[in-house]
Write a protein that holds these residues in place. Structure first.
Motif, PDB file in Angstrom:
ATOM      1  N   ARG B  52       6.683  12.923   4.677  1.00  0.00           N
ATOM      2  CA  ARG B  52       6.653  11.471   4.451  1.00  0.00           C
ATOM      3  C   ARG B  52       7.024  10.715   5.727  1.00  0.00           C
ATOM      4  NH1 ARG B  52       9.580  11.125  -1.426  1.00  0.00           N
ATOM      5  NH2 ARG B  52       9.537   8.882  -1.084  1.00  0.00           N
ATOM      6  N   THR B  53       6.642   9.463   5.759  1.00  0.00           N
ATOM      7  CA  THR B  53       6.912   8.616   6.918  1.00  0.00           C
ATOM      8  C   THR B  53       8.127   7.742   6.633  1.00  0.00           C
ATOM      9  OG1 THR B  53       4.563   8.539   7.428  1.00  0.00           O
ATOM     10  CG2 THR B  53       5.940   6.846   8.430  1.00  0.00           C
ATOM     11  N   ASP B  55      10.147   4.425   8.254  1.00  0.00           N
ATOM     12  CA  ASP B  55       9.697   3.334   9.120  1.00  0.00           C
ATOM     13  C   ASP B  55      10.225   3.448  10.549  1.00  0.00           C
ATOM     14  OD1 ASP B  55       8.252   2.374   7.051  1.00  0.00           O
ATOM     15  OD2 ASP B  55       9.688   0.841   6.447  1.00  0.00           O
ATOM     16  N   GLU B  56      11.453   3.925  10.727  1.00  0.00           N
ATOM     17  CA  GLU B  56      11.951   4.154  12.088  1.00  0.00           C
ATOM     18  C   GLU B  56      13.178   5.063  12.052  1.00  0.00           C
ATOM     19  OE1 GLU B  56      12.522   0.629  14.417  1.00  0.00           O
ATOM     20  OE2 GLU B  56      12.764   1.758  16.279  1.00  0.00           O
ATOM     21  N   ARG B  73      12.460  10.795  19.181  1.00  0.00           N
ATOM     22  CA  ARG B  73      11.057  10.986  18.804  1.00  0.00           C
ATOM     23  C   ARG B  73      10.693  12.480  18.842  1.00  0.00           C
ATOM     24  NH1 ARG B  73       6.484  10.485  15.968  1.00  0.00           N
ATOM     25  NH2 ARG B  73       4.646  10.779  17.244  1.00  0.00           N
ATOM     26  N   SER B  82       6.793  13.185   8.596  1.00  0.00           N
ATOM     27  CA  SER B  82       5.442  12.894   9.050  1.00  0.00           C
ATOM     28  C   SER B  82       5.472  12.506  10.522  1.00  0.00           C
ATOM     29  CB  SER B  82       4.875  11.730   8.227  1.00  0.00           C
ATOM     30  OG  SER B  82       3.843  11.108   8.957  1.00  0.00           O
ATOM     31  N   PRO B  83       4.487  12.985  11.303  1.00  0.00           N
ATOM     32  CA  PRO B  83       4.441  12.591  12.727  1.00  0.00           C
ATOM     33  C   PRO B  83       4.205  11.093  12.913  1.00  0.00           C
ATOM     34  CG  PRO B  83       2.493  13.867  12.113  1.00  0.00           C
ATOM     35  CD  PRO B  83       3.435  13.939  10.947  1.00  0.00           C
ATOM     36  N   HIS B  84       3.898  10.381  11.836  1.00  0.00           N
ATOM     37  CA  HIS B  84       3.724   8.926  11.936  1.00  0.00           C
ATOM     38  C   HIS B  84       5.048   8.172  11.946  1.00  0.00           C
ATOM     39  CE1 HIS B  84      -0.392   9.988  10.298  1.00  0.00           C
ATOM     40  NE2 HIS B  84      -0.634   9.432  11.457  1.00  0.00           N
ATOM     41  N   THR B  85       6.139   8.906  11.936  1.00  0.00           N
ATOM     42  CA  THR B  85       7.452   8.270  11.955  1.00  0.00           C
ATOM     43  C   THR B  85       7.855   7.938  13.393  1.00  0.00           C
ATOM     44  OG1 THR B  85       8.098   9.541  10.007  1.00  0.00           O
ATOM     45  CG2 THR B  85       9.869   8.586  11.333  1.00  0.00           C
ATOM     46  N   PRO B  86       7.981   6.652  13.721  1.00  0.00           N
ATOM     47  CA  PRO B  86       8.385   6.291  15.085  1.00  0.00           C
ATOM     48  C   PRO B  86       9.893   6.451  15.270  1.00  0.00           C
ATOM     49  CG  PRO B  86       7.986   4.323  13.771  1.00  0.00           C
ATOM     50  CD  PRO B  86       7.735   5.491  12.863  1.00  0.00           C
TER      51      PRO B  86
END
Lengths: 470, 419
Positions: B52-53, B55-56, B73, B82-86
């Protein structure tokens, strides 16, 4: 692998292995596993014209073909003039015999006649499944005796079949329909039941309210459901988590805080969550329920609880102190009684859903006793008694309680057994090998299937038809 | 008090940390990134976030390799998230962990994020070792050189001493004093006694040991590399044992700071999961405590007029003034135990500021850094996660205060409210 004995290291070499083979320790068959059906056709025989098996196959979208029968007009003579049974040209994937309606000793002859050609006509990991009336559903001395006779036949078939094939008997209580039987027949046909051999599985009509809903998908039967597995950090527990996740479940992986590192790895691999919890603490049940609502929302209830956590503290009784005694009984038996009591309380958010499933882990040690395991055998036999008692207690609620009794399964726990003893355990069953954790897991996943409401209060052995206690 | 935009509130959902161990021991081979990733994976597992992502993710480390410029990071990419997590790296010495919580809480309250992870990591075992300044300049000059002769000339004038590696030291750049030496000045100035320091250290060990024994950390710590409890915890320590230790900071008969009442160099990582309140409810997550407000301040320690580690004495009055609260309003107070004497001087400082005496029964009730250890940037998230859980147990409206001192004469204080 570290810690191997000298003998085991020799056995692992090609020379040692070749010697062992010549001494009679043949390589065991490779078992078909997973949600895979046998490749060959399914022979479907009936004895007295029963249609339950045929209709059940129909529910599964399967069609059986007429099997060969060893009857005089089908027999041939070989070059030496010996009478030979008819032979299959293409190997059978499975043979299902509908023996419902069998009441007399004479009724058993068609069973023999159907089995004989199949004994050398099955593909590897083939399946023989006999569907019969449960002894409780028939009347009369001969009928009751004959019901038991089928048991002896099927167990022998299990021992005589080769190539990883299995034989199991499904007995049906009064009023059992195809929908009650379908998940069980499907399981026994599949590679999922690889290590379930020579067993009798009793099916009852499902209780009111224990039917799969419209969204039920037999390929992912646990979709949208939350299940909890204790002892999930490794071995059989981790396999249960993986298998239930494959079947669509969101898995709450429970293990002691000390095992948290591997527990987290399992939870993250299966996309579930980790609950570090010593199941023997007084509020363990409440903490499981709180985790359910704390991860999935206040309205979520647990579809199934699998009480897999267990420990051994082996000592001969002559050396067994009260601490080793009580530790094992607390973890393996008392904890699950306490947790079930909480989860079965409808007033507690995050408790067990209805319908719902409870599964315990027994052991062949519990069935047969085992030297040095009085405490463990007590706890595991206790689990068998517990699920039977619970199924009576839950007579009016759509919750089933069952147990599986693993035989020799290849885990860290059994890897600690000395090599020769381990190799003997491995081979003392009809499949000549140890089972894998996934074999136990598949059996549990079948018991937890929403369509498995017909299986209740039972102990299913996952032992490859181990000689112990059979 | 900072008003929440559209009624948005940032709540602490839970936390996770590795056990903390003394530097150079069990985690010696683990990198800073390994530790942070482990803490992250434990948090992901606890809350079922795999794949899961978020948000930060905001985190940081005090001792940091230049290669770790994107530490957080990289940890996210190595984790089950999830790699979409900044992710972002933040750093304010020992204030790092708490500042990351403030950072994500503010973003959540502003509507820039709904879910976030905050915390920090430090490994004194994995500290960067650098070359001397003269050698560093020579190496850079050699790289700029165009001919072999120029390259060789760059190293002319270097002596053997310039070739030795420079080990890390926890020293202030402007005073040259180590943290312990700086605190020793404060300890003397504020007349903090050895007995009072040892008493605080003993309470820290006893409280932390009791918390471990009753399972308080079952859902706050995930074992790492076989370590299941904090390595610096001494459950069996006693006043006598602490009194027997020789002073290690300060000089002469007035030296009172020992290894027993100072924190050791520690390896570990800690994180908290923070979410917007209604989003947490939608996700079915618990809300343990709300982040109410926070304040940072700095002291004029270079001139010697003020103390290096007492900036919270300046920060707290500002925060109380803004929130309209008094020190007595807090049910639980967590003052980071850099040194026992720091805590005692801070309490005295607050008293002199007119904030009143703190009821010691409310202070660090489950132990703090003296017993748990202090991996610099991880301490803030350790405290926030534990405090949030304690406040949730106390019930809605219970108030908690966190105070953390940091190198550079800085200090962060924050208020949590039990949900």
């Amino acid at each position: 692998m570290a810690g191997r004995s000298f003998l085991e290291r020799i056995y692992a070499t090609s020379v040692g292995h070749g010697l062992a083979r010549r001494a009679g320790l043949a390589d065991p068959p490779v078992l078909l596993r997973g949600r895979v059906r046998p490749a060959g056709p399914i022979g479907l025989g009936t004895v007295t014209g029963g249609v339950l098996a045929e209709r059940t196959l129909d529910v599964l979208g399967l069609v059986g073909t007429g099997p060969l029968r060893d009857e005089p007009d089908q027999q041939t003579r070989d070059a030496d003039g010996r009478v030979r049974p008819p032979a299959y040209h293409a190997r059978l994937g499975a043979l299902v015999i509908d023996a419902t309606g069998v009441r007399t000793i004479a009724d058993l002859e068609p069973v023999r006649a159907t089995l004989r050609p199949a004994m050398r006509g099955m593909e590897k990991s083939g399946r023989v499944i006999v569907v019969a009336d449960d002894a409780s559903a028939v009347e009369g001395l001969e009928a009751r005796a004959v019901a038991q006779a089928l048991d002896g036949i099927v167990r022998t078939v299990g021992k005589e079949l080769r190539g990883g094939s299995t034989a199991n008997l499904v007995t049906c209580g009064a009023g059992v329909g195809p929908e009650d039987l379908a998940s069980t027949l499907s399981f026994l046909l599949d590679g999922r039941s690889a290590f379930v051999d020579g067993q009798v599985i009793r099916v009852r009509p499902r209780k009111a309210g224990d039917s799969p809903d419209d969204a039920y998908d037999p390929a992912r039967p646990l979709s949208g459901r939350v299940v909890a597995v204790t002892g999930a950090a490794r071995g059989i527990g981790a396999a249960i988590a993986h298998t239930m996740s494959r079947d669509g479940a969101t898995v709450i992986c429970v293990d002691v805080p000390q095992a948290g590192e591997s527990l987290a790895r399992v939870a993250n691999t299966v996309g579930g969550s980790a609950l570090q919890l010593d199941i023997t603490v007084p509020d363990a049940g409440r903490r499981i329920a709180a985790h359910v609502v704390g991860r999935h929302g206040i309205d979520t209830r647990l579809w199934a609880i699998v009480h897999n956590a267990g420990i051994t503290r082996d000592r001969l009784l002559a050396n067994l102190d009260e601490s080793r005694w009580s530790q094992v009984l607390r973890v393996n038996l008392a904890a699950q009684i306490a947790i079930n009591a909480v989860l079965l309380d409808p007033a507690i958010p995050g408790g067990l859903a209805e319908p719902g499933r409870i599964v315990g882990i027994a052991s062949t040690s519990g069935v047969a006793g085992n030297r040095g395991q009085a405490n463990y055998a007590a706890s595991k036999a206790g689990v068998m008694g517990l699920v039977r008692a619970m199924s009576e207690q839950l007579r009016d609620r759509p919750v089933t309680a069952n147990a599986v009794a693993p035989g020799f399964i290849e885990t860290d726990m059994t890897a600690a057994i000395p090599f020769v003893q381990r190799e003997v355990f491995r081979r003392s069953n009809s499949l000549s090998q140890g089972g894998r954790p996934v074999d136990v897991a598949e059996t549990i996943a079948w018991l937890c299937d929403p369509a498995s409401g017909g299986i209740d209060g039972q102990v299913v052995r996952v032992c490859g038809q181990n000689l112990v206690g059979a | 008090m900072v008003s929440d935009r559209d009624g948005r509130q940032a709540v602490i959902v839970g936390g996770n940390r590795t056990p903390f161990v003394k530097a150079g021991t069990t985690f010696a081979e683990a990198s800073t990134q390994d530790l942070l990733t482990a803490a992250l994976d434990g948090l992901v597992a606890r809350f079922g976030l795999a794949g899961r992502t978020v948000d930060e993710v905001a985190a940081g480390a005090v001792l940091k390799h230049s290669r770790d410029f994107n530490l957080t990071r990289e940890a996210v990419l190595g984790s089950a998230l999830s790699p979409h997590t900044p992710a972002v790296d933040l750093q304010q010495a020992c204030g790092t962990g708490l500042e990351t919580v403030v950072y994500v809480a503010n973003k959540i309250r502003l509507g820039q994020a709904d879910t976030a992870i905050a915390g920090g990591v430090d490994s004194a075992s994995d500290a960067p070792i650098v070359v001397t300044e003269r050698l560093r300049r020579a190496l850079l000059a050699a790289r700029r050189a165009r001919t072999p002769v120029q390259r060789a000339m760059a190293f002319v004038g270097l002596g053997p001493a310039d070739l030795a590696p420079v080990p890390p030291a926890v020293a202030e750049a402007r005073t040259g004093l180590s943290m312990g030496e700086s605190q020793a000045l404060t300890t003397t100035r504020w007349a903090i006694t050895r007995e009072a320091q040892d008493e605080l250290a003993l309470a820290s060990h006893r409280n932390l040991a009791a918390a471990w024994d009753r399972g308080f950390f079952d859902d706050l710590v995930t074992p790492y590399l076989g370590v299941t409890r904090d390595g610096t915890l001494r459950p069996d320590t006693s006043a006598e044992r602490l009194a027997a230790l020789a002073p290690v900071f300060g000089r002469g008969p007035g030296a009172t700071m020992t290894a027993g009442n100072s924190t050791p160099l520690t390896d570990g990582a800690a994180l908290v999961l923070v979410a917007e309140r209604s989003r947490a409810a939608e996700l079915g997550w618990p809300a343990l405590a709300r982040v109410v407000d926070a304040q940072v301040a700095a002291s004029d320690y270079v001139t010697g007029r003020e103390d290096l580690l007492l900036a919270p004495v300046r920060a707290l009055p500002v925060l109380l003034e803004r929130t309209g609260l008094t020190l007595g309003d807090f049910d639980l107070v967590e003052v980071h135990e850099a040194f026992a004497a720091t805590v005692l001087a801070t309490l005295e400082g607050w008293r002199r500021e007119g904030l009143g005496d703190l009821d010691r029964a409310r202070l660090n009730v489950n132990g703090s850094s003296l017993a748990a250890g202090h991996p610099f940037a991880a301490t803030g998230a350790r405290i926030v996660a534990s405090l949030a859980k304690m406040l949730a147990e106390r019930g809605t409206g219970s108030l908690g205060l966190v105070s953390i001192c940091a190198a550079g004469g800085q200090g962060v204080v924050a208020i949590l409210e039990g949900m």
